[in-house]
Design an enzyme around this catalytic site. Structure first.
Site, PDB file in Angstrom:
ATOM      1  N   TYR A   1       8.955  20.138  54.109  1.00  5.88           N
ATOM      2  CA  TYR A   1       8.681  20.601  55.471  1.00  5.88           C
ATOM      3  C   TYR A   1       9.413  21.904  55.778  1.00  5.88           C
ATOM      4  O   TYR A   1       9.085  22.593  56.740  1.00  5.88           O
ATOM      5  CB  TYR A   1       9.087  19.547  56.517  1.00  5.88           C
TER       6      TYR A   1
ATOM      7  N   ASP B   1      12.529  11.836  61.130  1.00  6.01           N
ATOM      8  CA  ASP B   1      11.969  11.880  59.775  1.00  6.01           C
ATOM      9  C   ASP B   1      11.609  13.308  59.390  1.00  6.01           C
ATOM     10  O   ASP B   1      10.821  13.966  60.065  1.00  6.01           O
ATOM     11  CB  ASP B   1      10.711  11.001  59.707  1.00  6.01           C
TER      12      ASP B   1
ATOM     13  N   HIS C   1       8.582  11.457  47.695  1.00  4.02           N
ATOM     14  CA  HIS C   1       7.505  11.855  48.596  1.00  4.02           C
ATOM     15  C   HIS C   1       6.111  11.475  48.074  1.00  4.02           C
ATOM     16  O   HIS C   1       5.244  11.041  48.843  1.00  4.02           O
ATOM     17  CB  HIS C   1       7.566  13.365  48.847  1.00  4.02           C
TER      18      HIS C   1
ATOM     19  N   LYS D   1      13.007  13.424  52.180  1.00  4.59           N
ATOM     20  CA  LYS D   1      12.219  13.065  50.993  1.00  4.59           C
ATOM     21  C   LYS D   1      12.368  14.128  49.919  1.00  4.59           C
ATOM     22  O   LYS D   1      12.468  15.318  50.232  1.00  4.59           O
ATOM     23  CB  LYS D   1      10.739  12.919  51.370  1.00  4.59           C
TER      24      LYS D   1
END
Length: 280
Positions: free
Chosen positions: A54, A49, A116, A83
């Site tokens: 990120y 994931d 998200h 996401k």
């Protein structure tokens, strides 16, 4: 109930999603991330994931390519999630963000793509984009993250396709009972982020006591509790020992009274933002 690291839950559209995966939140691009994910895949993990925000999708993609080459696994044996971030919500923007994520990951198809955060006034158009990507076969399943009941109700009022997954903060101090019940009723698989409350629960006295009873670690008790509630979970770690430890939750089962003891720890306390009060 899951009995093995590669056991799966079946999403509403028939796609199979592993019950346990590895998350990479707050892990920077680079060799540490690549090696951690390769170790996880070699240890038996099949779910990874990540997310655009990120800023590590390139390293995730590298790890996937190297892990497949070194293990002989087929791409189809992995379940990869990303996401779309709040800045990219909107129909055209979301389609472009998906292309960017897919290119960074070096993949032709994503297994799961999530919105998200539920930014008011934006997530419906983003969902329309996810529906288009799903219909085109570019993503195998679509869902949301951090959506509360009222967000889901508003989304599904106009949606052609219901979300298949809702990834939310979930741990013994935030048990999300009403949301879990709502998602079960509507066939939406709940998935936990921060299942260990970013490490804050590892020394909790009640969990430590239960861990001693089963000869397990606090982390293993919490992750097993997730699974027994039918919640997919994606603990984050880059350390091989911890990655292996997190997977050691399939050889025991919590007694109902211990599940209830953990349930009673709920304080509705978050370690992350409140979706209803998050300043996007």
């Amino acid at each position: 109930m899951a009995k093995h690291l590669q056991d799966t839950t079946t999403l509403r559209n028939g796609v199979r999603m592993p019950w346990l995966g590895i998350g990479v939140f707050q892990v920077e691009e680079g060799d540490e991330l690549v090696q951690a994910l390769k170790f996880a895949v070699k240890h038996g993990y099949r779910s990874i994931d990540t997310a655009a925000i990120y800023k590590n999708e390139t390293s995730v993609g590298q790890a996937i390519r190297e892990a497949l080459a070194e293990t002989g696994l087929a791409r189809e044996e992995l379940f990869v999630t990303s996401k779309v971030w709040t800045a990219d919500l909107g129909y055209e923007q979301t389609l472009a963000a998906f292309d960017t994520s897919l290119n960074k990951l070096g993949l032709d198809v994503l297994d799961l793509y999530l919105i998200h955060w539920p930014v008011e006034g934006k997530y419906k158009e983003a969902w329309r984009a996810l529906e288009a990507l799903y219909k085109q076969g570019r993503v195998r399943a679509i869902g949301v993250s951090n959506f509360q009941i009222h967000h889901l109700e508003e989304l599904m009022r106009d949606a052609e396709i219901k979300p298949m997954v809702n990834q939310v903060e979930f741990h013994p101090l935030l048990t999300q009972e009403k949301l879990r019940s709502y998602c079960r009723k509507h066939g939406i698989q709940l998935e936990a982020w921060a299942p260990l409350m970013q490490g804050q629960l590892l020394n909790h006295p009640v969990i430590a006591e239960i861990a001693g009873k089963y000869g397990k670690t606090a982390a293993q008790i919490i992750l097993r509790w997730d699974l027994q509630h039918g919640v997919v979970t994606i603990p984050k770690s880059t350390k091989p020992g911890r990655i292996a430890e997190n997977a050691g939750v399939f050889d025991f089962e919590l007694a109902p009274e211990d599940v209830e003891r953990i349930d009673r720890l709920n304080e509705n306390r978050r370690v992350g933002p409140d979706p209803d009060n998050f300043d996007f």
